[in-house]
Write an enzyme that holds these catalytic residues in place. Structure first.
Site, PDB file in Angstrom:
ATOM      1  CB  THR A  71      14.461  -1.048   2.494  1.00  7.00           C
ATOM      2  OG1 THR A  71      13.149  -1.836   2.317  1.00  7.00           O
ATOM      3  CG2 THR A  71      14.348  -0.045   3.903  1.00  7.00           C
ATOM      4  CB  THR A  72      17.314   3.864   1.366  1.00  4.96           C
ATOM      5  OG1 THR A  72      16.270   4.588   1.972  1.00  4.96           O
ATOM      6  CG2 THR A  72      17.250   3.364  -0.015  1.00  4.96           C
TER       7      THR A  72
ATOM      8  CB  ALA B  27      -1.153   0.096   1.121  1.00  9.46           C
ATOM      9  N   GLY B  28       2.026   1.061   0.043  1.00  9.29           N
ATOM     10  CA  GLY B  28       2.901   2.343   0.062  1.00  9.29           C
ATOM     11  C   GLY B  28       3.182   2.895  -1.227  1.00  9.29           C
TER      12      GLY B  28
ATOM     13  CB  THR C 121      20.607   7.270  -4.867  1.00  9.45           C
ATOM     14  OG1 THR C 121      19.649   6.403  -4.636  1.00  9.45           O
ATOM     15  CG2 THR C 121      21.236   7.380  -6.163  1.00  9.45           C
TER      16      THR C 121
ATOM     17  CG  HIS D 259      14.760  11.983  -2.745  1.00 11.66           C
ATOM     18  ND1 HIS D 259      16.244  12.000  -2.471  1.00 11.66           N
ATOM     19  CD2 HIS D 259      14.396  11.028  -2.936  1.00 11.66           C
ATOM     20  CE1 HIS D 259      16.754  11.122  -3.183  1.00 11.66           C
ATOM     21  NE2 HIS D 259      15.654  10.298  -3.540  1.00 11.66           N
ATOM     22  CG  HIS D 260       9.149  12.103  -1.657  1.00 11.19           C
ATOM     23  ND1 HIS D 260       8.774  11.787  -0.325  1.00 11.19           N
ATOM     24  CD2 HIS D 260       9.637  11.254  -2.381  1.00 11.19           C
ATOM     25  CE1 HIS D 260       9.227  10.562  -0.468  1.00 11.19           C
ATOM     26  NE2 HIS D 260       9.849  10.082  -1.449  1.00 11.19           N
TER      27      HIS D 260
ATOM     28  CE  LYS E 167      15.606   9.355   0.455  1.00 13.27           C
ATOM     29  NZ  LYS E 167      15.301   7.804   0.933  1.00 13.27           N
TER      30      LYS E 167
ATOM     31  CG  MET F 219       9.241   2.688  -3.890  1.00 14.46           C
ATOM     32  SD  MET F 219       9.168   3.246  -5.664  1.00 14.46           S
ATOM     33  CE  MET F 219       9.579   1.416  -6.407  1.00 14.46           C
TER      34      MET F 219
ATOM     35  CG  MET G 111      15.766  -0.933  -7.294  1.00 14.61           C
ATOM     36  SD  MET G 111      16.280  -2.636  -7.173  1.00 14.61           S
ATOM     37  CE  MET G 111      16.293  -2.727  -5.332  1.00 14.61           C
TER      38      MET G 111
HETATM   39  P1  NAD Z   1       6.210   4.268   2.043  1.00 18.42           P
HETATM   40  O1  NAD Z   1       6.195   4.978   3.516  1.00 18.42           O
HETATM   41  O2  NAD Z   1       5.178   5.016   1.096  1.00 18.42           O
HETATM   42  O3  NAD Z   1       5.936   2.838   1.997  1.00 18.42           O
HETATM   43  C1  NAD Z   1       6.213   2.104   2.920  1.00 18.42           C
HETATM   44  C2  NAD Z   1       4.945   0.860   3.214  1.00 18.42           C
HETATM   45  O4  NAD Z   1       5.859  -0.337   3.930  1.00 18.42           O
HETATM   46  C3  NAD Z   1       3.928   1.354   3.852  1.00 18.42           C
HETATM   47  O5  NAD Z   1       2.684   1.221   3.102  1.00 18.42           O
HETATM   48  C4  NAD Z   1       3.965   0.745   5.275  1.00 18.42           C
HETATM   49  O6  NAD Z   1       2.496   0.431   5.554  1.00 18.42           O
HETATM   50  C5  NAD Z   1       4.706  -0.703   4.955  1.00 18.42           C
HETATM   51  N1  NAD Z   1       5.007  -1.483   6.021  1.00 18.42           N
HETATM   52  C6  NAD Z   1       5.603  -1.017   7.082  1.00 18.42           C
HETATM   53  N2  NAD Z   1       5.944  -2.047   7.947  1.00 18.42           N
HETATM   54  C7  NAD Z   1       5.421  -3.066   7.267  1.00 18.42           C
HETATM   55  C8  NAD Z   1       5.315  -4.458   7.757  1.00 18.42           C
HETATM   56  N3  NAD Z   1       5.868  -5.048   8.735  1.00 18.42           N
HETATM   57  N4  NAD Z   1       4.569  -5.175   6.694  1.00 18.42           N
HETATM   58  C9  NAD Z   1       4.294  -4.953   5.655  1.00 18.42           C
HETATM   59  N5  NAD Z   1       4.312  -3.665   5.276  1.00 18.42           N
HETATM   60  C10 NAD Z   1       4.909  -2.743   6.014  1.00 18.42           C
HETATM   61  O7  NAD Z   1       7.446   4.617   1.594  1.00 18.42           O
HETATM   62  P2  NAD Z   1       8.186   4.517  -0.048  1.00 18.42           P
HETATM   63  O8  NAD Z   1       8.228   6.020  -0.637  1.00 18.42           O
HETATM   64  O9  NAD Z   1       7.484   3.531  -0.606  1.00 18.42           O
HETATM   65  O10 NAD Z   1       9.717   3.854   0.332  1.00 18.42           O
HETATM   66  C11 NAD Z   1       9.996   2.762   1.059  1.00 18.42           C
HETATM   67  C12 NAD Z   1      11.613   2.488   0.886  1.00 18.42           C
HETATM   68  O11 NAD Z   1      11.874   2.412  -0.470  1.00 18.42           O
HETATM   69  C13 NAD Z   1      12.397   3.750   1.500  1.00 18.42           C
HETATM   70  O12 NAD Z   1      13.186   2.999   2.314  1.00 18.42           O
HETATM   71  C14 NAD Z   1      12.729   4.201   0.283  1.00 18.42           C
HETATM   72  O13 NAD Z   1      14.045   5.276   0.514  1.00 18.42           O
HETATM   73  C15 NAD Z   1      13.072   3.147  -0.457  1.00 18.42           C
HETATM   74  N6  NAD Z   1      12.997   3.497  -1.820  1.00 18.42           N
HETATM   75  C16 NAD Z   1      13.910   2.830  -2.673  1.00 18.42           C
HETATM   76  C17 NAD Z   1      14.177   3.079  -3.930  1.00 18.42           C
HETATM   77  C18 NAD Z   1      15.285   2.168  -4.747  1.00 18.42           C
HETATM   78  O14 NAD Z   1      15.089   2.277  -5.985  1.00 18.42           O
HETATM   79  N7  NAD Z   1      16.017   1.425  -4.184  1.00 18.42           N
HETATM   80  C19 NAD Z   1      13.218   3.908  -4.584  1.00 18.42           C
HETATM   81  C20 NAD Z   1      12.360   4.665  -3.878  1.00 18.42           C
HETATM   82  C21 NAD Z   1      12.202   4.336  -2.572  1.00 18.42           C
END
Ligand code: NAD
Length: 268
Positions: A99-100, A10-11, A167, A156-157, A160, A13, A125
């Site tokens: 995850t970062t 639901a997040g 990155t 970033h937005h 964050k 990403m 990615m």
């Molecule tokens: P977000 O807060 O929108 O989404 C995170 C989701 O994880 C939320 O919906 C939350 O409810 C869920 N969550 C938390 N605990 C959980 C659990 N125990 N079980 C299941 N779901 C759970 O955040 P986002 O913007 O989507 O970013 C998430 C992560 O990805 C951050 O660390 C961000 O920096 C990273 N990110 C990495 C890249 C990449 O290319 N590697 C790109 C964008 C974002």
């Protein structure tokens, strides 16, 4: 066909990943996990992501769908990711981690699984960023010891939670390693007040958090008379999601090990 489950579905990403899996011919949507106790458990993950009903409902525990998927994609938070990594190692699954913001201890814990599971772990990615890392290596080798000051700037937005971005740190590490420096010794993450002039070898980081910026990174090599800037701008989360799905398809056939996007893209 690679069966993919998405944690944090639901997040920001997570929802984009549902779209990306939908668009990938060699992948199928096998499950979605929401936070324990979330009111979204039981909802159709296609509807959550805005692509319409897909007949796959969100669950709030990974064990509920243990038999349904081959590769887990996890873009959540460090402690959540580490628990999911342990689950994948125990159950013979593969995992792609976006995850970062992991601490040194968390990174060490993640690394301790390299012989127990096949994982792709990358702070970014997107294909473009991973190509940019190669360009940075070339630039750093040519300029790093020639009196060019090196600075990393990222934006970033406003939502964050970690800084500087994973990155930006990765870009700084690639540059530092190319010229025999380390971020531990040469990274400067804060300048405030009477902090004095910059030293020759430091690698500075600056962070912007504003509005809905998806992700922008610039590495600057500046000397008297000229400045080179290598910039990557992401305009949609789809670039990360597509890269993650590509990584999931790739890691499905790999032996145990810790891989990054350079491995997935054959850029090593
Ligand atoms: P977000 O807060 O929108 O989404 C995170 C989701 O994880 C939320 O919906 C939350 O409810 C869920 N969550 C938390 N605990 C959980 C659990 N125990 N079980 C299941 N779901 C759970 O955040 P986002 O913007 O989507 O970013 C998430 C992560 O990805 C951050 O660390 C961000 O920096 C990273 N990110 C990495 C890249 C990449 O290319 N590697 C790109 C964008 C974002």
């Amino acid at each position: 066909m690679t069966r993919i489950a998405i944690v944090g579905v639901a997040g920001r990403m997570g929802r984009t990943l549902v779209n990306a899996v939908e668009q990938e011919a060699g992948a199928s949507l096998a499950g979605g996990i929401v936070e324990p106790g979330s009111s979204l458990a039981g909802a159709d993950i296609g509807e959550l992501a805005g692509v319409g009903k897909r007949g796959v409902v969100a669950v709030d525990s990974l064990s509920a769908i243990a038999d349904d998927f081959d590769v887990l994609i996890d873009f959540t938070a460090p402690q959540v990711t580490l628990a999911n990594l342990a689950f994948c190692a125990e159950h013979g699954k593969r995992i792609v981690i976006g995850t970062t913001g992991m601490s040194d201890d968390e990174l060490a814990e993640l690394d301790s699984y390299r012989d127990k599971v096949a994982m792709v772990f990358a702070p970014n990615m997107s294909v473009g960023v991973n190509l940019t890392l190669k360009l940075l290596e070339t630039a750093a080798k040519a300029l790093g010891d020639e009196g060019y000051d090196i600075e990393v700037i990222e934006a970033h937005h406003r939502h964050k939670v970690d800084a500087p971005s994973g990155t930006a740190i990765k870009m700084g590490e690639v540059v530092a390693e190319s010229i025999g420096r380390t971020l531990k010794e040469h990274g400067v993450f804060e300048r405030v007040g009477q902090c004095g002039p910059r030293t020759d070898k430091e690698i500075g980081f600056a962070t912007v958090r504003a509005g809905d910026i998806v992700g922008e990174h610039t590495v600057m090599f500046a000397t008297e008379g000229e400045r080179i800037e290598i910039t990557h701008k992401a305009s949609s989360r789809m670039t990360f999601a597509k890269g993650a799905v590509r990584a999931a398809r790739w890691v499905a056939d790999q032996a145990h090990g810790r891989y990054d996007m350079q491995d997935v893209l054959g850029l090593e």
